[in-house]
Structures are given as structure tokens and as C-alpha cells.
Design a protein around this motif. Structure first.
Motif, PDB file in Angstrom:
ATOM      1  N   VAL A  42     -26.987  24.992  18.775  1.00  0.00           N
ATOM      2  CA  VAL A  42     -26.769  23.691  18.139  1.00  0.00           C
ATOM      3  C   VAL A  42     -26.077  23.868  16.785  1.00  0.00           C
ATOM      4  O   VAL A  42     -25.117  23.157  16.467  1.00  0.00           O
ATOM      5  N   ILE A  43     -26.532  24.820  15.992  1.00  0.00           N
ATOM      6  CA  ILE A  43     -25.924  25.057  14.683  1.00  0.00           C
ATOM      7  C   ILE A  43     -24.476  25.519  14.838  1.00  0.00           C
ATOM      8  O   ILE A  43     -23.583  25.068  14.104  1.00  0.00           O
ATOM      9  N   THR A  44     -24.223  26.395  15.799  1.00  0.00           N
ATOM     10  CA  THR A  44     -22.858  26.865  16.037  1.00  0.00           C
ATOM     11  C   THR A  44     -21.945  25.719  16.444  1.00  0.00           C
ATOM     12  O   THR A  44     -20.815  25.604  15.956  1.00  0.00           O
ATOM     13  N   GLY A  45     -22.412  24.873  17.336  1.00  0.00           N
ATOM     14  CA  GLY A  45     -21.609  23.727  17.768  1.00  0.00           C
ATOM     15  C   GLY A  45     -21.343  22.757  16.636  1.00  0.00           C
ATOM     16  O   GLY A  45     -20.218  22.261  16.475  1.00  0.00           O
ATOM     17  N   TRP A  46     -22.359  22.496  15.829  1.00  0.00           N
ATOM     18  CA  TRP A  46     -22.195  21.575  14.696  1.00  0.00           C
ATOM     19  C   TRP A  46     -21.201  22.128  13.692  1.00  0.00           C
ATOM     20  O   TRP A  46     -20.302  21.435  13.231  1.00  0.00           O
ATOM     21  N   ARG A  47     -21.357  23.412  13.367  1.00  0.00           N
ATOM     22  CA  ARG A  47     -20.468  24.040  12.380  1.00  0.00           C
ATOM     23  C   ARG A  47     -19.036  24.115  12.910  1.00  0.00           C
ATOM     24  O   ARG A  47     -18.080  23.877  12.169  1.00  0.00           O
ATOM     25  N   SER A  48     -18.867  24.439  14.166  1.00  0.00           N
ATOM     26  CA  SER A  48     -17.532  24.504  14.760  1.00  0.00           C
ATOM     27  C   SER A  48     -16.860  23.137  14.737  1.00  0.00           C
ATOM     28  O   SER A  48     -15.663  23.031  14.465  1.00  0.00           O
ATOM     29  N   ALA A  49     -17.622  22.102  15.035  1.00  0.00           N
ATOM     30  CA  ALA A  49     -17.061  20.754  15.015  1.00  0.00           C
ATOM     31  C   ALA A  49     -16.647  20.363  13.603  1.00  0.00           C
ATOM     32  O   ALA A  49     -15.588  19.764  13.403  1.00  0.00           O
ATOM     33  N   CYS A  50     -17.455  20.713  12.620  1.00  0.00           N
ATOM     34  CA  CYS A  50     -17.106  20.389  11.224  1.00  0.00           C
ATOM     35  C   CYS A  50     -15.841  21.129  10.801  1.00  0.00           C
ATOM     36  O   CYS A  50     -14.967  20.555  10.143  1.00  0.00           O
ATOM     37  N   LEU A  51     -15.729  22.389  11.169  1.00  0.00           N
ATOM     38  CA  LEU A  51     -14.550  23.172  10.806  1.00  0.00           C
ATOM     39  C   LEU A  51     -13.299  22.672  11.532  1.00  0.00           C
ATOM     40  O   LEU A  51     -12.197  22.763  10.993  1.00  0.00           O
ATOM     41  N   GLY A  52     -13.470  22.150  12.723  1.00  0.00           N
ATOM     42  CA  GLY A  52     -12.344  21.660  13.506  1.00  0.00           C
ATOM     43  C   GLY A  52     -12.055  20.194  13.297  1.00  0.00           C
ATOM     44  O   GLY A  52     -11.271  19.608  14.033  1.00  0.00           O
ATOM     45  N   ALA A  53     -12.704  19.567  12.351  1.00  0.00           N
ATOM     46  CA  ALA A  53     -12.516  18.149  12.011  1.00  0.00           C
ATOM     47  C   ALA A  53     -12.842  17.229  13.184  1.00  0.00           C
ATOM     48  O   ALA A  53     -12.201  16.204  13.385  1.00  0.00           O
ATOM     49  N   ALA A  54     -13.814  17.607  13.969  1.00  0.00           N
ATOM     50  CA  ALA A  54     -14.277  16.759  15.071  1.00  0.00           C
ATOM     51  C   ALA A  54     -15.628  16.169  14.696  1.00  0.00           C
ATOM     52  O   ALA A  54     -16.219  16.522  13.675  1.00  0.00           O
ATOM     53  N   LYS A  55     -16.107  15.256  15.501  1.00  0.00           N
ATOM     54  CA  LYS A  55     -17.431  14.686  15.255  1.00  0.00           C
ATOM     55  C   LYS A  55     -18.493  15.757  15.540  1.00  0.00           C
ATOM     56  O   LYS A  55     -18.465  16.387  16.595  1.00  0.00           O
ATOM     57  N   PRO A  56     -19.435  15.956  14.607  1.00  0.00           N
ATOM     58  CA  PRO A  56     -20.453  16.995  14.815  1.00  0.00           C
ATOM     59  C   PRO A  56     -21.299  16.797  16.072  1.00  0.00           C
ATOM     60  O   PRO A  56     -21.701  17.763  16.701  1.00  0.00           O
ATOM     61  N   GLY A  57     -21.566  15.561  16.445  1.00  0.00           N
ATOM     62  CA  GLY A  57     -22.366  15.320  17.646  1.00  0.00           C
ATOM     63  C   GLY A  57     -21.701  15.846  18.902  1.00  0.00           C
ATOM     64  O   GLY A  57     -22.337  16.419  19.776  1.00  0.00           O
ATOM     65  N   ARG A  58     -20.392  15.673  18.974  1.00  0.00           N
ATOM     66  CA  ARG A  58     -19.663  16.137  20.159  1.00  0.00           C
ATOM     67  C   ARG A  58     -19.657  17.668  20.227  1.00  0.00           C
ATOM     68  O   ARG A  58     -19.817  18.250  21.289  1.00  0.00           O
ATOM     69  N   GLY A  59     -19.470  18.320  19.097  1.00  0.00           N
ATOM     70  CA  GLY A  59     -19.477  19.782  19.076  1.00  0.00           C
ATOM     71  C   GLY A  59     -20.841  20.347  19.418  1.00  0.00           C
ATOM     72  O   GLY A  59     -20.953  21.366  20.096  1.00  0.00           O
ATOM     73  N   THR A  60     -21.866  19.678  18.945  1.00  0.00           N
ATOM     74  CA  THR A  60     -23.220  20.134  19.242  1.00  0.00           C
ATOM     75  C   THR A  60     -23.520  20.011  20.734  1.00  0.00           C
ATOM     76  O   THR A  60     -24.061  20.917  21.341  1.00  0.00           O
ATOM     77  N   ARG A  61     -23.134  18.898  21.315  1.00  0.00           N
ATOM     78  CA  ARG A  61     -23.362  18.724  22.757  1.00  0.00           C
ATOM     79  C   ARG A  61     -22.525  19.703  23.567  1.00  0.00           C
ATOM     80  O   ARG A  61     -22.934  20.149  24.627  1.00  0.00           O
ATOM     81  N   GLY A  62     -21.350  20.056  23.078  1.00  0.00           N
ATOM     82  CA  GLY A  62     -20.482  20.988  23.799  1.00  0.00           C
ATOM     83  C   GLY A  62     -21.022  22.402  23.818  1.00  0.00           C
ATOM     84  O   GLY A  62     -20.816  23.136  24.777  1.00  0.00           O
ATOM     85  N   ALA A  63     -21.713  22.798  22.771  1.00  0.00           N
ATOM     86  CA  ALA A  63     -22.245  24.168  22.694  1.00  0.00           C
ATOM     87  C   ALA A  63     -23.617  24.286  23.331  1.00  0.00           C
ATOM     88  O   ALA A  63     -24.035  25.359  23.706  1.00  0.00           O
ATOM     89  N   ALA A  64     -24.321  23.182  23.450  1.00  0.00           N
ATOM     90  CA  ALA A  64     -25.687  23.208  23.977  1.00  0.00           C
ATOM     91  C   ALA A  64     -25.670  23.295  25.504  1.00  0.00           C
ATOM     92  O   ALA A  64     -24.791  22.735  26.143  1.00  0.00           O
ATOM     93  N   PRO A  65     -26.625  23.970  26.088  1.00  0.00           N
ATOM     94  CA  PRO A  65     -26.637  24.150  27.541  1.00  0.00           C
ATOM     95  C   PRO A  65     -27.068  22.905  28.330  1.00  0.00           C
ATOM     96  O   PRO A  65     -26.972  22.904  29.545  1.00  0.00           O
ATOM     97  N   TRP A  66     -27.556  21.874  27.683  1.00  0.00           N
ATOM     98  CA  TRP A  66     -28.053  20.698  28.401  1.00  0.00           C
ATOM     99  C   TRP A  66     -27.006  19.604  28.539  1.00  0.00           C
ATOM    100  O   TRP A  66     -27.309  18.491  28.892  1.00  0.00           O
ATOM    101  N   ARG A  67     -25.779  19.893  28.239  1.00  0.00           N
ATOM    102  CA  ARG A  67     -24.729  18.861  28.291  1.00  0.00           C
ATOM    103  C   ARG A  67     -24.423  18.396  29.687  1.00  0.00           C
ATOM    104  O   ARG A  67     -24.680  18.920  30.682  1.00  0.00           O
TER     105      ARG A  67
END
Length: 67
Positions: A42-67
Motif C-alpha cells: 500500500v505504501i509503495t503504491g501510494w508513493r509511486s502514485a504521488c511521484l507519478g502525479a496520479a491519484k494516490p488511491g488509484r496507485g494504492t489499489r494498483g499495487a495491492a493484491p485485492w484489486r
């Protein structure tokens, strides 16, 4: 003697205590490991989304296995 169980054979209470302790410890370690991995994803997805100027929620869901 039924099913290989000898009713005259005594059990050692200390063996039961150690077996319970080890089983409980293994279960807790497994739970902590799973929780740590999920938190890391979750932290990796959130941080990646922030660095890539995307919405943090989308990045978190993309990295999490329950998507």
C-alpha cells in the motif's frame, strides 16, 4: 489399547505448554508478516502514485493484491 492410544501413558504438561507456545508464536509471526507485506504494498503504491502525479488511491489499489 484402542487406535494406538495407551490410556496408561502419561502426558507431560510441560510438553503441552511448549507446543502451545510454539504454535501461538508461529501464528502471530505469520500474521505480522502478512500485515507487513500488505502495508508495504500500500505504501509503495501510494508513493509511486504521488511521484507519478496520479491519484494516490488509484496507485494504492494498483499495487495491492485485492484489486
Amino acid at each position: 489399547m484402542e487406535r494406538g492410544i495407551d490410556p496408561d501413558e502419561e502426558t507431560v504438561p510441560l510438553h503441552v505448554v511448549w507446543a502451545s507456545f510454539l504454535a501461538f508464536t508461529a501464528g502471530v509471526r505469520l500474521l505480522v508478516t502478512v500485515a507487513s507485506v500488505l502495508a508495504g504494498l500500500v505504501i509503495t503504491g501510494w508513493r509511486s502514485a504521488c511521484l507519478g502525479a496520479a491519484k494516490p488511491g488509484r496507485g494504492t489499489r494498483g499495487a495491492a493484491p485485492w484489486r
